[in-house]
Write a protein that holds these residues in place. Structure first.
Motif, PDB file in Angstrom:
ATOM      1  N   ARG A 132       0.789  -1.235   0.000  1.00 37.76           N
ATOM      2  CA  ARG A 132       0.000   0.000   0.000  1.00 37.76           C
ATOM      3  C   ARG A 132       0.817   1.278   0.000  1.00 37.76           C
ATOM      4  N   THR A 133       1.995   1.243   0.607  1.00 39.76           N
ATOM      5  CA  THR A 133       2.767   2.493   0.709  1.00 39.76           C
ATOM      6  C   THR A 133       4.150   2.368   0.106  1.00 39.76           C
ATOM      7  N   GLY A 134       4.592   1.146  -0.192  1.00 40.82           N
ATOM      8  CA  GLY A 134       5.952   0.953  -0.691  1.00 40.82           C
ATOM      9  C   GLY A 134       6.956   0.945   0.449  1.00 40.82           C
TER      10      GLY A 134
ATOM     11  N   LEU B 185       3.508   5.172  11.607  1.00 37.74           N
ATOM     12  CA  LEU B 185       4.610   4.336  11.123  1.00 37.74           C
ATOM     13  C   LEU B 185       5.622   5.101  10.274  1.00 37.74           C
ATOM     14  N   THR B 186       5.315   6.350   9.971  1.00 37.22           N
ATOM     15  CA  THR B 186       6.247   7.103   9.127  1.00 37.22           C
ATOM     16  C   THR B 186       7.016   8.114   9.978  1.00 37.22           C
ATOM     17  N   VAL B 187       8.210   8.427   9.510  1.00 37.16           N
ATOM     18  CA  VAL B 187       9.083   9.358  10.230  1.00 37.16           C
ATOM     19  C   VAL B 187       8.849  10.742   9.644  1.00 37.16           C
ATOM     20  N   HIS B 188       8.539  11.712  10.496  1.00 37.08           N
ATOM     21  CA  HIS B 188       8.170  13.034   9.981  1.00 37.08           C
ATOM     22  C   HIS B 188       9.193  14.110  10.285  1.00 37.08           C
ATOM     23  N   GLU B 189      10.332  13.683  10.775  1.00 34.56           N
ATOM     24  CA  GLU B 189      11.345  14.669  11.169  1.00 34.56           C
ATOM     25  C   GLU B 189      11.714  15.570   9.981  1.00 34.56           C
ATOM     26  N   THR B 190      11.769  16.859  10.225  1.00 36.24           N
ATOM     27  CA  THR B 190      12.110  17.799   9.161  1.00 36.24           C
ATOM     28  C   THR B 190      12.604  19.099   9.768  1.00 36.24           C
ATOM     29  N   ARG B 191      13.168  19.959   8.946  1.00 33.30           N
ATOM     30  CA  ARG B 191      13.660  21.259   9.422  1.00 33.30           C
ATOM     31  C   ARG B 191      13.580  22.264   8.281  1.00 33.30           C
ATOM     32  N   PHE B 192      13.523  23.539   8.612  1.00 30.44           N
ATOM     33  CA  PHE B 192      13.707  24.574   7.597  1.00 30.44           C
ATOM     34  C   PHE B 192      15.172  24.506   7.149  1.00 30.44           C
TER      35      PHE B 192
ATOM     36  N   ALA C 250       8.166  16.964  -2.493  1.00 31.70           N
ATOM     37  CA  ALA C 250       7.497  15.652  -2.428  1.00 31.70           C
ATOM     38  C   ALA C 250       7.918  14.929  -1.149  1.00 31.70           C
ATOM     39  N   GLY C 251       6.944  14.673  -0.275  1.00 25.05           N
ATOM     40  CA  GLY C 251       7.255  14.122   1.047  1.00 25.05           C
ATOM     41  C   GLY C 251       7.616  15.278   1.963  1.00 25.05           C
ATOM     42  N   CYS C 252       6.688  16.252   2.032  1.00 24.47           N
ATOM     43  CA  CYS C 252       7.004  17.552   2.658  1.00 24.47           C
ATOM     44  C   CYS C 252       6.820  17.559   4.162  1.00 24.47           C
ATOM     45  N   SER C 253       6.271  16.480   4.727  1.00 24.00           N
ATOM     46  CA  SER C 253       6.010  16.418   6.163  1.00 24.00           C
ATOM     47  C   SER C 253       5.188  17.641   6.608  1.00 24.00           C
TER      48      SER C 253
ATOM     49  N   GLN D  63      -2.532  15.703  -0.338  1.00 28.47           N
ATOM     50  CA  GLN D  63      -2.120  14.330  -0.041  1.00 28.47           C
ATOM     51  C   GLN D  63      -1.828  13.596  -1.342  1.00 28.47           C
ATOM     52  N   SER D  64      -0.711  12.911  -1.368  1.00 35.97           N
ATOM     53  CA  SER D  64      -0.364  12.141  -2.553  1.00 35.97           C
ATOM     54  C   SER D  64       0.639  11.072  -2.148  1.00 35.97           C
ATOM     55  N   ASN D  65       0.392   9.858  -2.617  1.00 36.97           N
ATOM     56  CA  ASN D  65       1.320   8.762  -2.346  1.00 36.97           C
ATOM     57  C   ASN D  65       2.435   8.842  -3.379  1.00 36.97           C
ATOM     58  N   ILE D  66       3.655   8.979  -2.910  1.00 32.87           N
ATOM     59  CA  ILE D  66       4.772   9.190  -3.831  1.00 32.87           C
ATOM     60  C   ILE D  66       4.990   7.985  -4.752  1.00 32.87           C
ATOM     61  N   LEU D  67       4.468   6.844  -4.345  1.00 34.78           N
ATOM     62  CA  LEU D  67       4.551   5.655  -5.207  1.00 34.78           C
ATOM     63  C   LEU D  67       3.799   5.879  -6.513  1.00 34.78           C
TER      64      LEU D  67
ATOM     65  N   CYS E  10      12.925  16.346  -3.349  1.00 29.28           N
ATOM     66  CA  CYS E  10      12.452  15.156  -2.630  1.00 29.28           C
ATOM     67  C   CYS E  10      13.598  14.621  -1.775  1.00 29.28           C
ATOM     68  N   GLN E  11      13.568  14.963  -0.503  1.00 26.26           N
ATOM     69  CA  GLN E  11      14.681  14.571   0.364  1.00 26.26           C
ATOM     70  C   GLN E  11      14.196  13.764   1.562  1.00 26.26           C
ATOM     71  N   ASN E  12      15.010  12.795   1.937  1.00 24.94           N
ATOM     72  CA  ASN E  12      14.764  11.985   3.143  1.00 24.94           C
ATOM     73  C   ASN E  12      13.431  11.250   3.110  1.00 24.94           C
ATOM     74  N   VAL E  13      13.036  10.845   1.937  1.00 25.98           N
ATOM     75  CA  VAL E  13      11.811  10.058   1.759  1.00 25.98           C
ATOM     76  C   VAL E  13      12.177   8.689   1.180  1.00 25.98           C
ATOM     77  N   LEU E  14      13.058   8.695   0.186  1.00 29.46           N
ATOM     78  CA  LEU E  14      13.367   7.445  -0.527  1.00 29.46           C
ATOM     79  C   LEU E  14      14.023   6.396   0.362  1.00 29.46           C
ATOM     80  N   ILE E  15      14.669   6.859   1.427  1.00 30.09           N
ATOM     81  CA  ILE E  15      15.351   5.914   2.324  1.00 30.09           C
ATOM     82  C   ILE E  15      14.399   4.878   2.922  1.00 30.09           C
ATOM     83  N   TYR E  16      13.106   5.169   2.905  1.00 28.70           N
ATOM     84  CA  TYR E  16      12.158   4.230   3.514  1.00 28.70           C
ATOM     85  C   TYR E  16      11.626   3.194   2.523  1.00 28.70           C
ATOM     86  N   PHE E  17      12.138   3.226   1.283  1.00 29.99           N
ATOM     87  CA  PHE E  17      11.629   2.313   0.261  1.00 29.99           C
ATOM     88  C   PHE E  17      12.708   1.341  -0.187  1.00 29.99           C
ATOM     89  N   ASP E  18      12.266   0.181  -0.677  1.00 30.45           N
ATOM     90  CA  ASP E  18      13.260  -0.755  -1.202  1.00 30.45           C
ATOM     91  C   ASP E  18      13.692  -0.295  -2.604  1.00 30.45           C
TER      92      ASP E  18
HETATM   93  C1  LIG Z   1      11.642  12.229   7.177  1.00 27.79           C
HETATM   94  S1  LIG Z   1      10.290  13.081   6.455  1.00 27.79           S
HETATM   95  C2  LIG Z   1      11.145  14.127   5.302  1.00 27.79           C
HETATM   96  C3  LIG Z   1      10.569  15.511   5.257  1.00 27.79           C
HETATM   97  C4  LIG Z   1      11.328  16.493   4.346  1.00 27.79           C
HETATM   98  N1  LIG Z   1      11.326  16.055   2.981  1.00 27.79           N
HETATM   99  C5  LIG Z   1      12.740  16.696   4.825  1.00 27.79           C
HETATM  100  O1  LIG Z   1      13.683  16.234   4.198  1.00 27.79           O
HETATM  101  O2  LIG Z   1      12.923  17.336   5.865  1.00 27.79           O
HETATM  102  C6  LIG Z   1       9.600  11.815   5.387  1.00 27.79           C
HETATM  103  C7  LIG Z   1       8.190  12.137   4.919  1.00 27.79           C
HETATM  104  O3  LIG Z   1       7.853  11.237   3.858  1.00 27.79           O
HETATM  105  C8  LIG Z   1       6.482  10.932   3.976  1.00 27.79           C
HETATM  106  N2  LIG Z   1       6.159   9.690   3.261  1.00 27.79           N
HETATM  107  C9  LIG Z   1       6.467   8.412   3.617  1.00 27.79           C
HETATM  108  N3  LIG Z   1       5.949   7.543   2.742  1.00 27.79           N
HETATM  109  C10 LIG Z   1       5.306   8.283   1.799  1.00 27.79           C
HETATM  110  C11 LIG Z   1       4.569   7.958   0.630  1.00 27.79           C
HETATM  111  N4  LIG Z   1       4.391   6.691   0.252  1.00 27.79           N
HETATM  112  N5  LIG Z   1       4.055   8.979  -0.105  1.00 27.79           N
HETATM  113  C12 LIG Z   1       4.232  10.276   0.274  1.00 27.79           C
HETATM  114  N6  LIG Z   1       4.906  10.639   1.378  1.00 27.79           N
HETATM  115  C13 LIG Z   1       5.439   9.659   2.131  1.00 27.79           C
HETATM  116  C14 LIG Z   1       6.268  10.802   5.477  1.00 27.79           C
HETATM  117  O4  LIG Z   1       4.906  10.941   5.831  1.00 27.79           O
HETATM  118  C15 LIG Z   1       7.157  11.930   6.009  1.00 27.79           C
HETATM  119  O5  LIG Z   1       6.432  13.112   6.236  1.00 27.79           O
END
Ligand SMILES: C[S@@+](CC[C@H](N)C(=O)[O-])C[C@H]1O[C@@H](n2cnc3c(N)ncnc32)[C@H](O)[C@@H]1O
Length: 294
Positions: A36-38, A89-96, A129-132, A216-220, A235-243
């Motif tokens: 469902r989420t990749g 289940l998702t990591v939302h850590e982010t910063r300006f 993309a994946g803006c938290s 809202q949009s699923n990056i997959l 698109c930063q710090n999002v791809l690390i959660y995918f295979d």
């Molecule tokens: C660690 S944060 C990164 C936030 C920001 N891009 C940064 O670098 O500071 C990862 C974000 O990716 C989102 N995310 C995880 N899986 C996603 C998916 N399938 N589609 C869209 N966003 C997703 C999470 O909800 C989370 O807010």
């Protein structure tokens, strides 16, 4: 929300230890998340999965992982509950200004072409993309707005922030942050674009909030996202959660959404070994960026 659903069983009481999750259950949860989420949930993160799923299922009154999974995959209540669980289940850590070199790269390498297009009356678009909770999208907005003012231009630009987490997006839409975050923003921009709100918070000013929209949009599903002809996709710090396979799918999808000459900016070191015939690597070794060729 889901807790009010009458199809849910009575709420658990006490601080009992979470039930064990057996191998079969673990595999079913991993597969559901992957499908469902990749999201990639390696064995080392099993305790995180068990704790997150276990605590949430207990909050809504389940005591069995299979029954909770069944609830999630069936019916409208399950869909609503799914958004809450994904949030946990998702990591939302982010910063300006999280990665200063990438922000500088956008300003120095991508902005001149965008300014040129604005001068000739075209609109430019950027996508976080994946803006938290929105800090990344507002960082891009501060850079864009500041440069427009510096060049005496009044052209149109828009920024889209997207995420799978509705909870994060709700915070992003407000554009309100704790004062602790002010230190992340360069001083001149802080004074210009952050308005004090009470004693401990600040709000991103109207000029910037009007330029940024969140969805809202699923990056997959990036290849089918309703955002096209982007000048910059950040698109930063999002791809690390995918295979690996899902990363490739996402990167190819994001590349589709760029205009010719547009740039995809990833976090340094986030992706190794991806190539696409339409994309060429740009920038120095401190950034990870690809430009779409015409
Ligand atoms: C660690 S944060 C990164 C936030 C920001 N891009 C940064 O670098 O500071 C990862 C974000 O990716 C989102 N995310 C995880 N899986 C996603 C998916 N399938 N589609 C869209 N966003 C997703 C999470 O909800 C989370 O807010």
């Amino acid at each position: 929300m889901a807790a009010a659903d009458e199809s849910l069983p009575a709420v658990w009481s006490g601080l009992d230890k979470l039930p064990e999750m057996d191998e079969g259950q673990f595999e079913r949860w991993v597969e559901l998340l992957r499908e469902r989420t990749g999201m990639c949930m390696p064995r080392e993160r099993k305790s995180f999965l068990v704790t997150s799923v276990g605590l949430r299922m207990r909050e809504v009154g389940y005591e069995d992982y299979d029954a909770y999974l069944q609830y999630l995959v069936s019916g409208r209540g399950g869909n609503l509950e799914w958004t809450t669980l994904v949030d946990r289940l998702t990591v939302h850590e982010t910063r300006f200004f999280r990665d200063a070199r990438s922000v500088d790269f956008v300003r120095e390498a991508c902005l001149p072409a965008m300014l040129e297009r604005m001068r000739s009356g075209e609109a430019v678009q950027l996508w976080s993309a994946g803006c938290s909770t929105g800090e990344e999208a507002f960082t891009l907005a501060m850079v864009m707005e500041n440069e427009l003012v510096r060049h005496g231009l009044s052209g149109y630009y828009g920024i889209i922030g997207s995420d799978i987490s509705l909870h994060s997006l709700a915070a992003a839409k407000q554009g309100i942050y704790h004062n602790r975050r002010l230190a992340q923003i360069p001083e001149g921009l802080r004074e210009r674009y952050c308005e004090p709100l009470g004693v401990s918070r600040f709000r991103i000013d109207d000029t910037l909030r009007r330029r940024v929209c969140f969805a809202q949009s699923n990056i997959l599903d990036a290849a089918r996202a309703p955002f096209a002809s982007m000048d910059v996709i950040y698109c930063q710090n999002v791809l690390i959660y995918f295979d690996r396979e899902h990363r490739r799918q996402i990167l190819d999808g994001l590349s589709e959404r760029l205009r010719d000459g547009g740039t995809l900016v990833l976090a340094p070191g986030e992706v190794i070994g991806w190539s696409n015939p339409r994309m060429r690597r740009v920038g120095d070794s401190g950034v990870l960026a690809f430009q779409r060729m015409g």
